[in-house]
Design a protein around this motif. Structure first.
Motif, mmCIF file in Angstrom:
data_model
loop_
_atom_site.group_PDB
_atom_site.id
_atom_site.type_symbol
_atom_site.label_atom_id
_atom_site.label_comp_id
_atom_site.label_asym_id
_atom_site.label_seq_id
_atom_site.Cartn_x
_atom_site.Cartn_y
_atom_site.Cartn_z
ATOM 1 N N TYR A 87 0.806 -1.226 0.000
ATOM 2 C CA TYR A 87 0.000 0.000 0.000
ATOM 3 C C TYR A 87 0.834 1.270 0.000
ATOM 4 O O TYR A 87 0.340 2.343 -0.324
ATOM 5 C CB TYR A 87 -0.998 -0.008 1.162
ATOM 6 N N PHE B 136 -6.682 -5.434 3.790
ATOM 7 C CA PHE B 136 -7.984 -5.911 4.282
ATOM 8 C C PHE B 136 -7.958 -7.422 4.547
ATOM 9 O O PHE B 136 -8.699 -7.913 5.407
ATOM 10 C CB PHE B 136 -9.090 -5.561 3.286
ATOM 11 N N LYS C 198 -12.709 -6.565 2.336
ATOM 12 C CA LYS C 198 -13.785 -5.975 1.537
ATOM 13 C C LYS C 198 -13.306 -5.589 0.148
ATOM 14 O O LYS C 198 -14.094 -5.569 -0.787
ATOM 15 C CB LYS C 198 -14.411 -4.757 2.237
ATOM 16 N N GLN C 199 -12.030 -5.270 0.007
ATOM 17 C CA GLN C 199 -11.541 -4.946 -1.322
ATOM 18 C C GLN C 199 -10.048 -5.180 -1.388
ATOM 19 O O GLN C 199 -9.361 -5.111 -0.376
ATOM 20 C CB GLN C 199 -11.946 -3.520 -1.705
ATOM 21 N N ILE D 109 -6.559 -3.767 -2.778
ATOM 22 C CA ILE D 109 -6.183 -2.386 -3.084
ATOM 23 C C ILE D 109 -5.520 -2.241 -4.457
ATOM 24 O O ILE D 109 -5.078 -1.166 -4.813
ATOM 25 C CB ILE D 109 -5.284 -1.783 -1.988
ATOM 26 N N ASN E 16 -14.085 -4.561 -4.711
ATOM 27 C CA ASN E 16 -15.076 -4.729 -3.647
ATOM 28 C C ASN E 16 -16.245 -5.604 -4.118
ATOM 29 O O ASN E 16 -17.394 -5.156 -4.136
ATOM 30 C CB ASN E 16 -15.559 -3.351 -3.166
ATOM 31 N N PHE F 218 -18.272 -5.001 5.022
ATOM 32 C CA PHE F 218 -17.649 -3.800 5.597
ATOM 33 C C PHE F 218 -17.717 -3.818 7.131
ATOM 34 O O PHE F 218 -18.090 -2.839 7.778
ATOM 35 C CB PHE F 218 -18.292 -2.503 5.044
ATOM 36 N N LEU G 270 -11.710 -1.349 7.749
ATOM 37 C CA LEU G 270 -10.453 -0.990 8.408
ATOM 38 C C LEU G 270 -10.504 -1.044 9.929
ATOM 39 O O LEU G 270 -9.510 -1.327 10.581
ATOM 40 C CB LEU G 270 -10.055 0.432 7.993
ATOM 41 N N ARG G 271 -11.674 -0.736 10.489
ATOM 42 C CA ARG G 271 -11.736 -0.604 11.948
ATOM 43 C C ARG G 271 -12.040 -1.923 12.661
ATOM 44 O O ARG G 271 -12.294 -1.928 13.862
ATOM 45 C CB ARG G 271 -12.791 0.434 12.329
ATOM 46 N N SER H 164 -16.914 -2.091 -11.336
ATOM 47 C CA SER H 164 -17.096 -1.214 -10.183
ATOM 48 C C SER H 164 -16.597 0.193 -10.447
ATOM 49 O O SER H 164 -15.600 0.381 -11.144
ATOM 50 C CB SER H 164 -16.315 -1.762 -8.979
ATOM 51 N N TYR I 4 -5.991 0.868 -8.411
ATOM 52 C CA TYR I 4 -4.835 1.267 -7.597
ATOM 53 C C TYR I 4 -5.046 2.652 -6.966
ATOM 54 O O TYR I 4 -4.249 3.570 -7.154
ATOM 55 C CB TYR I 4 -3.559 1.258 -8.441
ATOM 56 N N ARG J 56 -8.532 8.791 7.433
ATOM 57 C CA ARG J 56 -8.646 7.529 8.160
ATOM 58 C C ARG J 56 -8.034 7.640 9.549
ATOM 59 O O ARG J 56 -8.574 7.114 10.519
ATOM 60 C CB ARG J 56 -7.940 6.412 7.384
ATOM 61 N N ASP K 19 -9.836 6.383 12.790
ATOM 62 C CA ASP K 19 -9.258 5.281 13.581
ATOM 63 C C ASP K 19 -9.009 5.712 15.024
ATOM 64 O O ASP K 19 -9.189 4.935 15.959
ATOM 65 C CB ASP K 19 -7.920 4.826 12.978
ATOM 66 N N GLN L 194 -9.733 6.268 -0.544
ATOM 67 C CA GLN L 194 -9.825 5.072 -1.382
ATOM 68 C C GLN L 194 -10.880 4.108 -0.861
ATOM 69 O O GLN L 194 -11.610 3.498 -1.631
ATOM 70 C CB GLN L 194 -8.459 4.353 -1.403
ATOM 71 N N GLN M 291 -3.922 7.064 -0.201
ATOM 72 C CA GLN M 291 -5.284 6.582 0.020
ATOM 73 C C GLN M 291 -6.244 7.721 0.319
ATOM 74 O O GLN M 291 -7.429 7.639 0.010
ATOM 75 C CB GLN M 291 -5.323 5.567 1.168
#
Ligand SMILES: Cc1cc2nc3c(=O)[nH]c(=O)nc-3n(C[C@H](O)[C@H](O)[C@H](O)COP(=O)(O)OP(=O)(O)OC[C@H]3O[C@@H](n4cnc5c(N)ncnc54)[C@H](O)[C@@H]3O)c2cc1C
Lengths: 249, 308
Positions: A13, A38, A117-118, A120, A125, A142, A178-179, B112, B128, B227, B231, B243, B263
């Motif tokens: 990432y 994920f 969920k997806q 990257i 997704n 999700f 993510l959480r 998508s 990406y 995020r 978080d 993203q 992201q």
């Protein structure tokens, strides 16, 4: 209870990818590859359910090239018990991946599938939802919280307006957001132990699933670059620019 | 053959995403039908009938659609969808939830996050985190697409298409709604706002988001977050831009205490004008900003609010 966790090898990432000059795809030469973030969260959740005494076995599965064994070993080092690689050189769509996973679900009979969920790279997704559809399972996408009890799983989902909780009959498919948790780092002893855990390699084309995609990539281009902006030296200057130049306030 | 769009709504009213999805559909060619599946949702159906370009609205009004459970909505769409050339939904958490299920049951791929329609079978979508833009062509009999709302301008209203009731209502029995916590806000929704001001880790805590609220009130802006801010628990998840959060493209996006990770940029770099306020002159956010201000946000924000 057995948990199946599908995982994918993707560009790390932190890497800012570049498209190939001939616009046929992404330049993957010498690019760092990792377990999709994920998917890492999915492995972590499954391992926690095992540590809590709810799950008895965590099986990770990947579909891809031989090199994906590296990510399966990572998942084993995080605490999964065994791994399966459905090997193929082809770049599959979510639908083909879901069909292959459905075949494995039929033989492995997991009570829960936890999936990212997806991915990257393709940012689709889709796979978890498609797998749920093909196997006739309910889906909790999700997820930011997963509670397994009494033959059901309660999934708290991150949705556009906030949070929604649904209860699904088992077996079910859960996709991670993510959480949901913060994945652990694999310890050195666990990395060593992972090398001895079983990893089965099966040819992806041995399941009678057509691996032919109906979607053709015609071109992969770089996105439009933004014009370089200017620095302002004060709030006054900023407000003036927004009013007089950009005319957005 | 016609195009089927599944509406995004809260039963009483349509979400702005629906009019944008219709805009994408008008580029495909063909009659456009909109399915409003919900509970006591006739008002949303009437609204859908008003969208220019829509030829018919299908209204499925039943208790099993109240919570928009993916299993139930997908079953309905699969039943209705076989005779259509295209099935579209917005790339919202709702569309992303049920539409892949539809595609799998119809044995076709889903494309998508479509950001442009080149022809009836060729579409453009980011991959990406938007660092590459793919043009893809589908040979499937039915093309199933989610549409990125930020890439299309809503169609106008003033139409009066017919509304046809669908009696079919099946509860798949696979999932049950337990509850929800929806964020209440008087401000515009993130994906509909003309101006957005977002805070990141630099805000330090949730209380400090008040510094953004005063400015948002003056500008009629929505408030977003990175995020890291979500978080850390400063603000709820539905405020995340990026993203894997919401994709926005307002006229003005103000990023405060946000470093500009790939992201995060993926969710806002198509904004018309970007402002960055960050105390670190090297922060990558400045590379995409039209106007950058190197400053401590705790000094700059009160001053900005005062001067607006
Ligand atoms: C799979 C995956 C998906 C992700 N999806 C998303 C996503 O959808 N959205 C998203 O945002 N991120 C996403 N991320 C996370 C992303 O990589 C970054 O970690 C995140 O965006 C960083 O948030 P931030 O900029 O608020 O925090 P930081 O990177 O920590 O930046 C904080 C900034 O605040 C500045 N600052 C601090 N104090 C002050 C002050 N007093 N005044 C002014 N400036 C100050 C600092 O200089 C710094 O630049 C994702 C990551 C992964 C791995």
């Amino acid at each position: 209870m057995k948990i199946l966790v599908p995982v994918k090898r993707v560009v790390d990432y932190n890497v800012k990818v570049r498209v190939k000059a001939d616009q046929t795809g992404i330049d993957l030469a010498n690019v760092k590859m990792s377990l999709n973030p994920f998917c890492e969260i999915a492995v972590e959740e499954a391992v926690r359910l095992k540590e809590a005494g709810i799950a008895t076995e965590v099986v990770v599965i990947s579909i891809g090239q031989t090199s994906a064994q590296e990510q399966l070993r990572t998942a084993l080092a995080l605490g999964a018990d065994r791994a399966i690689l459905l090997e193929t050189e082809l770049n599959l769509d979510s639908l083909q991946v879901a069909k292959l996973l459905a075949k494995v679900v039929a033989t492995e009979q997991p009570q829960l599938v936890i999936i990212g969920k997806q991915a990257i790279d393709s940012d689709n997704n889709q796979t978890g939802q498609m797998l749920a559809a093909l196997t006739g399972m309910g889906q909790g996408t999700f997820a930011s919280k997963v509670v397994v009890a009494d033959g059901k799983v309660a999934v708290t989902r991150e949705i556009d307006g906030g949070l929604q909780t649904v209860s699904l009959n088992l077996p079910a498919v859960v996709s991670t957001d993510l959480r949901l948790n913060e994945p652990r780092y694999a310890s050195l002893p666990n990395i060593m132990k992972a090398k001895k855990k079983p990893l089965e390699v099966v040819a992806a084309d041995s399941f009678g699933v057509s691996l032919q995609s109906q979607v053709k990539t015609l071109k992969v281009a770089a996105p439009a670059v933004r014009q370089a902006g200017v620095m302002v030296d004060s709030v006054d200057a900023l407000v003036a620019k927004l009013k007089q130049e950009a005319k957005v306030i | 053959m016609a195009i089927l769009i599944i509406a995004e709504h809260n039963h009483q009213a349509l979400k702005a995403d629906t009019a944008k999805t219709v805009a994408a559909a008008t580029k495909l060619g063909g009659d456009i039908h909109v399915l409003v599946a919900g509970f006591e949702c006739a008002a949303a159906a009437t609204e859908a009938a008003g969208l220019v370009g829509v030829t018919k609205v299908l209204l499925a009004d039943a208790a099993c659609y109240q919570h928009q459970l993916a299993e139930n909505i997908a079953a309905l769409v699969v039943d209705l969808g076989r005779d259509y050339s295209h099935i579209l939904a917005a790339a919202t958490t709702h569309g992303k939830n049920f539409l892949p299920r539809v595609a799998a049951l119809l044995d076709v791929a889903q494309i998508s996050d479509v950001i442009a329609v080149e022809s009836a079978d060729t579409f453009v979508r980011p991959i990406y985190a938007g660092n590459a833009i793919a043009t893809v062509q589908s040979a499937d009999a039915i093309k199933v697409l989610t549409v990125r709302s930020s890439a299309f301008d809503a169609v106008a209203t003033g139409n009066s298409a017919s509304v046809e009731a669908i009696s079919q209502a099946t509860d798949a029995g696979l999932s049950v709604f337990v509850g929800e916590e929806l964020t209440k806000s008087e401000r515009p929704e993130l994906t509909a706002a003309k101006i957005i001001i977002s805070g990141g880790r630099g805000m330090q805590n949730g209380d400090n988001f008040k510094l953004l609220e005063g400015i948002a009130d003056k500008l009629n802006a929505a408030i977003g977050a990175s995020r890291a801010a979500v978080d850390a628990g400063f603000v709820p998840n539905d405020m995340q831009v990026g993203q894997t959060g919401k994709i926005v493209a307002p006229d003005l996006y103000i990023a405060v205490g946000i470093s500009g990770a790939i992201q995060h940029l993926a969710g806002m770099k198509d904004s018309k004008v970007i402002v960055a306020i960050n105390k670190d002159a090297e922060a990558p956010i400045f590379q995409v900003a039209d106007y950058g201000l190197v400053a401590d946000l705790f000094v700059a924000l009160p001053e900005l609010e005062a001067k607006l």
